[in-house]
Design an enzyme around this catalytic site. Sequence first.
Site, PDB file in Angstrom:
ATOM      1  N   SER A  85      -3.891   6.509  13.969  1.00 32.46           N
ATOM      2  CA  SER A  85      -4.232   7.725  13.238  1.00 32.46           C
ATOM      3  C   SER A  85      -4.599   8.833  14.213  1.00 32.46           C
ATOM      4  CB  SER A  85      -5.433   7.404  12.341  1.00 32.46           C
ATOM      5  OG  SER A  85      -5.983   8.577  11.825  1.00 32.46           O
ATOM      6  N   ASP A  87       0.040  -9.013   2.143  1.00 35.40           N
ATOM      7  CA  ASP A  87      -0.994  -8.069   1.698  1.00 35.40           C
ATOM      8  C   ASP A  87      -2.045  -8.807   0.875  1.00 35.40           C
ATOM      9  OD1 ASP A  87      -2.389  -5.808   0.334  1.00 35.40           O
ATOM     10  OD2 ASP A  87      -0.777  -4.621   1.217  1.00 35.40           O
ATOM     11  N   GLY A 105     -18.258  16.754  10.400  1.00 34.64           N
ATOM     12  CA  GLY A 105     -17.234  16.079  11.211  1.00 34.64           C
ATOM     13  C   GLY A 105     -15.835  16.642  11.048  1.00 34.64           C
ATOM     14  N   ASP A 106     -15.634  17.639  10.153  1.00 29.33           N
ATOM     15  CA  ASP A 106     -14.293  18.215   9.996  1.00 29.33           C
ATOM     16  C   ASP A 106     -13.890  19.023  11.237  1.00 29.33           C
ATOM     17  OD1 ASP A 106     -12.854  17.508   7.782  1.00 29.33           O
ATOM     18  OD2 ASP A 106     -13.665  19.071   6.474  1.00 29.33           O
ATOM     19  N   PHE A 160      -0.623  12.037  11.181  1.00 27.91           N
ATOM     20  CA  PHE A 160      -1.466  13.178  10.832  1.00 27.91           C
ATOM     21  C   PHE A 160      -1.832  13.046   9.342  1.00 27.91           C
ATOM     22  CE2 PHE A 160      -2.335  15.685  14.607  1.00 27.91           C
ATOM     23  CZ  PHE A 160      -1.773  14.805  15.510  1.00 27.91           C
ATOM     24  N   ASN A 161      -1.444  13.949   8.470  1.00 28.94           N
ATOM     25  CA  ASN A 161      -1.923  13.849   7.078  1.00 28.94           C
ATOM     26  C   ASN A 161      -0.782  13.540   6.106  1.00 28.94           C
ATOM     27  OD1 ASN A 161      -3.922  15.512   8.657  1.00 28.94           O
ATOM     28  ND2 ASN A 161      -5.039  15.315   6.744  1.00 28.94           N
ATOM     29  N   TYR A 215     -14.201   4.137  11.644  1.00 26.56           N
ATOM     30  CA  TYR A 215     -12.777   3.916  11.367  1.00 26.56           C
ATOM     31  C   TYR A 215     -11.940   4.240  12.611  1.00 26.56           C
ATOM     32  CZ  TYR A 215      -8.112   5.095   9.616  1.00 26.56           C
ATOM     33  OH  TYR A 215      -6.754   5.189   9.446  1.00 26.56           O
ATOM     34  N   LYS A 240      -9.504   1.827  15.098  1.00 22.74           N
ATOM     35  CA  LYS A 240      -8.085   2.111  15.372  1.00 22.74           C
ATOM     36  C   LYS A 240      -7.844   2.155  16.884  1.00 22.74           C
ATOM     37  CE  LYS A 240      -6.114   2.340  11.420  1.00 22.74           C
ATOM     38  NZ  LYS A 240      -5.063   1.391  11.077  1.00 22.74           N
ATOM     39  N   ARG A 265     -17.614  20.194   5.472  1.00 21.93           N
ATOM     40  CA  ARG A 265     -17.888  18.752   5.511  1.00 21.93           C
ATOM     41  C   ARG A 265     -18.234  18.360   6.952  1.00 21.93           C
ATOM     42  NH1 ARG A 265     -12.967  14.831   3.685  1.00 21.93           N
ATOM     43  NH2 ARG A 265     -12.004  15.792   5.499  1.00 21.93           N
ATOM     44  N   LEU A 270      -3.878  -7.232  -1.320  1.00 22.65           N
ATOM     45  CA  LEU A 270      -3.987  -6.408  -2.546  1.00 22.65           C
ATOM     46  C   LEU A 270      -5.399  -5.832  -2.719  1.00 22.65           C
ATOM     47  CD1 LEU A 270      -1.898  -8.564  -5.094  1.00 22.65           C
ATOM     48  CD2 LEU A 270      -1.110  -6.697  -3.624  1.00 22.65           C
ATOM     49  N   GLY A 302       0.817  -1.223   0.000  1.00 21.15           N
ATOM     50  CA  GLY A 302       0.000   0.000   0.000  1.00 21.15           C
ATOM     51  C   GLY A 302       0.845   1.266   0.000  1.00 21.15           C
TER      52      GLY A 302
END
Length: 350
Positions: A137, A32, A307-308, A191-192, A161, A165, A305, A34, A11
């Site tokens: 995350s 994996d 939940g942002d 983070f991002n 999600y 986690k 959006r 895939l 990934g």
Amino acid sequence: MKRILVTGGTGYIGSHTCVSLLESGKEVYILDSLTNSNKTSIDKIKLIFSKRNIDISNKLHFFKGDLRDKEFIDSVFEKIKKQGNSIDGVIHFAGLKAVAESVNYPLQYWENNVIGSFNLFKSMLENNCKTIVFSSSATVYGNPKDELLKETADINPINTYGSTKFTVENLLKNIFETKTDKWNVAILRYFNPIGAHVSGLIGENPISKPNNIFPLIINAAYEKNKLKVFGNDWPTYDGTCIRDYIHVSDLAEGHLKALDFLFKNNNQLINLNIGTGKGYSVLDLIKTFETVNNVKVPFIFSNRRDGDSCKLIANNLKAKQLLSWYPLKSLEEMCLDGWRWKLMNPRGYS
Ligand code: NAD
Ligand code: WQD
């Protein structure tokens, strides 16, 4: 030489981490299914090294299969054992990661992310492998009060999600707390992550429709369709949300440092934020992408959006101090490398 099992290694983040592991002389075993990746990433990893006249073909192995199938995981450990080798540590990336999809398909997310992890940890214990780095995350913090997040901030996942986690984080904590088995655990809260390997040979290749900002910016620049910027009325300097974008290769190096830390310091459980500690707005990201790549990113403003969060930035002091890990790449490099990947691979790996 250490042998590392990398789940989800074909990934996006996994493939970049395999490069870092191989660069540091480790032998890598990818597991994996895939489901969201392509085996070509393995050939591309090999190409990165062959271009440097380094042959890693006997140091990189691949097993196709699913973590939901414990017998398959057992068989991987068994095959490696039959070759006279054993796995020293695991980096566990495999899982599903789309927030909106997780809300619509909770059973799939709990099965892949939680049951898959459960099977992996059980198989690890049975094979006396107790060193693991886990991909968590920043999403576990939910919608935090503080904008600069420490690892001690409240944990409050607000979607399926994030709950999966955090459940895996808790499972690892419980496993670590047993008196009989001495585990070494690093939980990394990313983070991002954006960008791609500087070679342009590996990058983000989502099979399903992307929801994250960076692949959408690339698509807007390439296909000239308009990106929707979610809200221009946030209480920030330009009205758009602020995030902590980190180059995927810096993130990959964080895994290597975390793993080496666990090998050097026995019986540890560490939680670490992996971000740069710097925040950029959506407009900063778009403008930087346009400037460094000399390309237009068409966009329109749309509603916020659901939940942002307005602003999410990592306090990354703990990772820096404990691991001597430092994010080195700038936002400009993230944008240059991501665009180079797109231009060299307009249809990803396919
Ligand atoms: P990715 O989808 O590119 O990689 C995940 C890999 O896991 C894929 O190759 C997929 O085929 C494999 N996989 C999924 N379910 C599996 C299963 N049940 N058995 C075996 N393989 C399976 O995603 P990524 O962006 O590289 O993310 C890697 C990890 O990092 C994930 O756990 C994700 O939740 C976490 N993470 C990602 C981000 C991000 O923004 N990309 C941020 C924070 C955390
Ligand atoms: C970034 C910014 C949006 C899309 C998510 C997950 C998190 C982690 C990383 C896995 C925000 C804005 C986005 C678009 C936009 N992943 N945006 N238009 O929401 O910070 O985090 O990915 O663990 O768990 O929640 O990332 O890339 O979706 O958004 O304006 O079409 O871009 O509002 O400000 P986010 P993102």
